[in-house]
Design an enzyme around this catalytic site. Structure first.
Site, PDB file in Angstrom:
ATOM      1  N   HIS A 162       0.718  -1.162   0.115  1.00  0.00           N
ATOM      2  CA  HIS A 162      -0.107   0.060  -0.015  1.00  0.00           C
ATOM      3  C   HIS A 162       0.960   1.227  -0.116  1.00  0.00           C
ATOM      4  CE1 HIS A 162      -3.010  -2.380   2.224  1.00  0.00           C
ATOM      5  NE2 HIS A 162      -3.806  -2.231   1.184  1.00  0.00           N
ATOM      6  N   CYS A 249      -1.896  -0.069  10.208  1.00  0.00           N
ATOM      7  CA  CYS A 249      -2.886  -1.083   9.557  1.00  0.00           C
ATOM      8  C   CYS A 249      -3.735  -1.533  10.804  1.00  0.00           C
ATOM      9  CB  CYS A 249      -2.343  -2.116   9.125  1.00  0.00           C
ATOM     10  SG  CYS A 249      -0.598  -1.996   8.162  1.00  0.00           S
TER      11      CYS A 249
HETATM   12  C1  CIR Z   1      -3.577  -7.988   3.651  1.00  0.00           C
HETATM   13  O1  CIR Z   1      -2.939  -8.526   2.413  1.00  0.00           O
HETATM   14  O2  CIR Z   1      -4.523  -7.468   3.245  1.00  0.00           O
HETATM   15  C2  CIR Z   1      -2.960  -8.179   4.923  1.00  0.00           C
HETATM   16  N1  CIR Z   1      -2.274  -9.460   5.197  1.00  0.00           N
HETATM   17  C3  CIR Z   1      -2.277  -7.049   5.441  1.00  0.00           C
HETATM   18  C4  CIR Z   1      -2.913  -5.581   5.332  1.00  0.00           C
HETATM   19  C5  CIR Z   1      -2.032  -4.447   5.875  1.00  0.00           C
HETATM   20  N2  CIR Z   1      -2.719  -3.287   5.958  1.00  0.00           N
HETATM   21  C6  CIR Z   1      -2.037  -1.969   5.751  1.00  0.00           C
HETATM   22  O3  CIR Z   1      -0.932  -1.993   5.239  1.00  0.00           O
HETATM   23  N3  CIR Z   1      -3.182  -1.237   5.732  1.00  0.00           N
END
Ligand code: CIR
Length: 255
Positions: A162, A249
């Site tokens: 992201h 996150c």
């Molecule tokens: C994903 O791949 O969606 C989750 N394992 C990690 C999400 C991390 N979120 C973020 O960086 N905002």
């Protein structure tokens, strides 16, 4: 002004979540301990922390991706992966309770947008064009924000999950950024502190006033934060890193 944070206890299925990393399988005990310490670090910044109970969705502790809090509205995002979209009802319900006067707007198909791709700097919102957020998602958010007189800028995301895997705010006009994002953010007129690839996990921090919640074990970033006159609040986040997650996150900041 943010005074609360919404978090969600990691699922017992956390290790089955999505990841692009090969850092090993998360240890369930450490996941629980690190999440508890993360909550305590947020509390030390002065935030009241609202803690949601876990569910069966492996990635559901990564609440940031599911909603954006505008000045007087909530935007429910549209995660790209179906497994993540399934997490959204719980967040919708929690935000309706926590922010009862904030109407809810939704990103609609064919748009995709994840909160990890959205960085707010005052009245400017930077939106990553990533594998998780597409042009239609960006355009819908830009139209929503324009109604509030706020501007949205699209930023190409380098080879990370992201936008905020590569750049986060540490003040009104200062960001920490990985090398590929430094120039574009300088061009936006922001002060940019470059973070080396060796400490890339620590580019993702939560800033609450002068307190910066960041992963422990990254002396370069800790020193850079302190040199800005800010106060690092370090917390071990290695188990979340294994699943592509960082400090931002794990929470949604709320007024
Ligand atoms: C994903 O791949 O969606 C989750 N394992 C990690 C999400 C991390 N979120 C973020 O960086 N905002």
């Amino acid at each position: 002004m943010k005074s609360r944070a919404l978090v969600k206890i990691p699922s017992s299925r956390f290790a089955c979540g999505l990841t692009t990393k090969s850092l090993g399988r998360p240890d369930p005990h450490q996941v629980a301990v690190q999440h508890r310490r993360y909550v305590e670090a947020l509390q030390r910044t002065g935030l009241e922390v609202l803690v949601l109970e876990p569910d069966e969705h492996p990635d559901s502790c990564f609440v940031e991706d599911l909603a954006l809090i505008l000045d007087s509205r909530v935007v429910l995002t549209r995660p790209r992966h179906p497994a993540r979209a399934a997490e959204q009802q719980a967040i919708r319900d929690a935000l309706a309770e926590a922010l009862p006067n904030f109407p809810l707007v939704e990103i609609e198909a064919p748009g995709y947008l994840e909160g990890g791709d959205v960085l707010r700097m005052g009245d400017r919102w930077f939106v990553g064009c990533s594998h998780r957020t597409n042009d239609q998602g960006f355009e819908q958010l830009a139209a929503i924000l324009l109604e509030d007189g706020q501007r949205c800028f699209q930023v190409k995301v380098p080879d990370v999950l992201h936008l905020k895997t590569g750049v986060t705010a540490v003040g009104r006009d200062t960001v920490l950024a990985l090398p590929p994002l430094v120039e574009s953010f300088r061009k936006f007129g922001l002060r940019v502190v470059e973070v080396s690839e060796a400490e890339s996990h620590a580019v993702n921090v939560v800033a609450v006033g002068s307190r910066i919640v960041m992963p422990s074990g990254y002396p370069g970033v800790r020193q850079a934060v302190a040199a800005l006159g800010l106060e690092p609040q370090e917390v071990e986040l290695s188990e979340f890193q294994k699943q592509d997650g960082g400090a931002t996150c794990l929470s949604i900041l709320l007024p």
